[in-house]
Design an enzyme around this catalytic site. Structure first.
Site, short mmCIF file in Angstrom:
data_model
loop_
_atom_site.label_atom_id
_atom_site.label_comp_id
_atom_site.label_asym_id
_atom_site.label_seq_id
_atom_site.Cartn_x
_atom_site.Cartn_y
_atom_site.Cartn_z
N THR A 1 3.36 -6.02 2.44
CA THR A 1 3.73 -4.93 3.35
C THR A 1 2.58 -3.98 3.66
OG1 THR A 1 4.58 -3.70 1.45
CG2 THR A 1 6.18 -4.97 2.73
N HIS B 1 9.86 0.33 8.37
CA HIS B 1 9.16 -0.93 8.66
C HIS B 1 9.25 -1.92 7.49
CE1 HIS B 1 7.28 0.93 12.18
NE2 HIS B 1 7.01 1.97 11.43
N ASP B 2 8.67 -1.51 6.36
CA ASP B 2 8.49 -2.46 5.26
C ASP B 2 9.81 -2.98 4.65
OD1 ASP B 2 5.78 -2.26 5.66
OD2 ASP B 2 5.50 -0.73 4.13
N PHE C 1 -0.57 -1.10 12.70
CA PHE C 1 -1.47 -0.56 11.66
C PHE C 1 -1.97 -1.62 10.67
CE2 PHE C 1 -1.96 1.42 7.42
CZ PHE C 1 -3.00 2.31 7.69
N ASN C 2 -1.06 -2.37 10.04
CA ASN C 2 -1.49 -3.33 9.01
C ASN C 2 -2.39 -4.41 9.60
OD1 ASN C 2 -0.01 -2.03 7.04
ND2 ASN C 2 1.80 -3.35 7.29
N ASP D 1 6.84 1.19 2.04
CA ASP D 1 6.59 0.16 1.01
C ASP D 1 7.47 0.45 -0.21
OD1 ASP D 1 3.58 -1.14 1.75
OD2 ASP D 1 3.89 0.90 2.43
N ASN E 1 -2.38 2.53 3.58
CA ASN E 1 -1.82 3.86 3.88
C ASN E 1 -2.67 4.97 3.26
OD1 ASN E 1 0.42 3.31 5.49
ND2 ASN E 1 1.61 2.64 3.71
N ASP F 1 0.84 -1.20 0.00
CA ASP F 1 0.00 0.00 0.00
C ASP F 1 0.88 1.25 0.00
OD1 ASP F 1 1.01 -0.52 2.56
OD2 ASP F 1 -0.75 0.27 3.59
#
Ligand code: BDR
Ligand code: CA
Length: 317
Positions: free
Chosen positions: A127, A241-242, A168-169, A19, A43, A14
């Protein structure tokens, strides 16, 4: 991981600044062959992240069509992360125009096609919310054996970021994550335990900018933008993160990993979307994922700089 043959990859996400940087790393690595890009709302809205995905593909010179996924989670209401990633979902540097039209296939149809046609088992790098992956697993269980690994960014064994317990995800689509974690497929989880350690600082991304190739300069621009919101939250740098979901595949030596049984909590006013790791063996269940929990931060940054430098070398060649 054995890389005698190129590993086919599906990038599902996203984008989203982190990402996008994960995809830069994937595209830079000659051991991977990116077979498809699929998008999922997260996102930002599906329309926005899909447009971003097409522009990232153009920036990276990827000859793949983007297949749009689900506009909403399986059951939950969509939460977007607009505050963090700006109104487009990828605010910051101007990106090249898309080079390919959207695929006529949906994300799930595209994933299924890649799996069906691939001789080598495929890695899915997921991701965003796990919505598309769950839909794939539900509708094409016969293709599970073609999945080498699902490498996810999501969850956290010790904490959340959107709520105290949920990342979040995972919070966006807990039912999808539940399906994935119970599907019996090889699963790697890069949760907040590791991703909140994967921080890059301004003086480090300045080195990326100074590589002076269009991809590196764009990555530095994305980090400039992403750092603004994170600074308000008290971060001195940017949490990547991703990218952990990709770098942990190619540089496992810089990460710490442990196998756990992880349950996805679907209920509870305060616990929905939590990834509960069974440290104590209470559930008596066998591990269902490899959780990445630690990282050598400085080496991680070196790997990212190296990945960005490869685009310059391509142009000179
Ligand atoms: C996750 O949420 C999104 O904002 C990022 O792209 C990442 O996938 C981190 O919680
Ligand atoms: Ca993401």
């Amino acid at each position: 991981m054995n890389y005698e043959k190129k590993i086919p990859l599906i990038l599902d996400g996203d984008p989203g600044h982190d990402d996008a940087i994960a995809w830069v790393i994937a595209a830079s690595d000659p051991r991977f062959e990116i077979k498809a890009i699929t998008t999922v709302a997260g996102n930002q809205t599906l329309a926005k992240v899909s447009e971003n995905a097409r522009k990232i593909a153009a920036l990276l010179g990827l000859d793949v069509e983007v297949a749009k996924g689900r506009e909403v989670p399986l059951i939950a209401d969509l939460i977007t992360g607009g505050d963090y990633h700006g109104t487009t979902g990828l605010d910051g540097p101007v990106l090249p125009d898309p080079q390919h039209p959207y695929s006529s296939l949906s994300a799930v149809e595209m994933m299924a096609k890649v799996l069906q046609e691939s001789e080598e088992p495929v890695i899915i790098v997921a991701t965003g919310p796990q919505t598309n992956v769950a839909a794939l697993l539900l509708t094409h269980p016969e293709l599970k054996e073609k999945i080498r690994l699902i490498s996810t960014m999501g969850g956290g064994l010790r904490n959340g970021n959107w709520t105290s317990t949920a990342e979040f995800n995972l919070l966006n689509d807990p039912e999808a994550a539940y399906i994935e974690y119970h599907a019996g497929v090889p699963l790697q989880m890069c949760g907040l335990d590791v991703t909140e350690q994967a921080v890059i600082y301004p003086e480090e991304w300045q080195k990326i900018r100074e590589l002076h190739n269009p991809v590196a300069e764009t990555v530095a621009g994305w980090l400039d933008f992403f750092s603004i919101k994170l600074k308000e939250l008290g971060w001195d740098g940017v949490t990547l993160h991703d990218p952990c979901a990709v770098l942990s595949l190619v540089h496992p030596e810089i990460f710490t990993m442990n196998d756990y049984y992880v349950e996805i909590v679907l209920d509870g006013e305060y616990t929905r979307g939590m990834t509960m790791a069974d440290y104590k063996g209470t559930t008596k269940n066998k591990p269902n994922c490899r959780a990445v929990t630690g990282i050598d931060r400085e080496k991680f940054v070196e790997c990212l700089i190296e990945a960005c430098s490869r685009f310059g070398k391509e142009e000179q060649a």
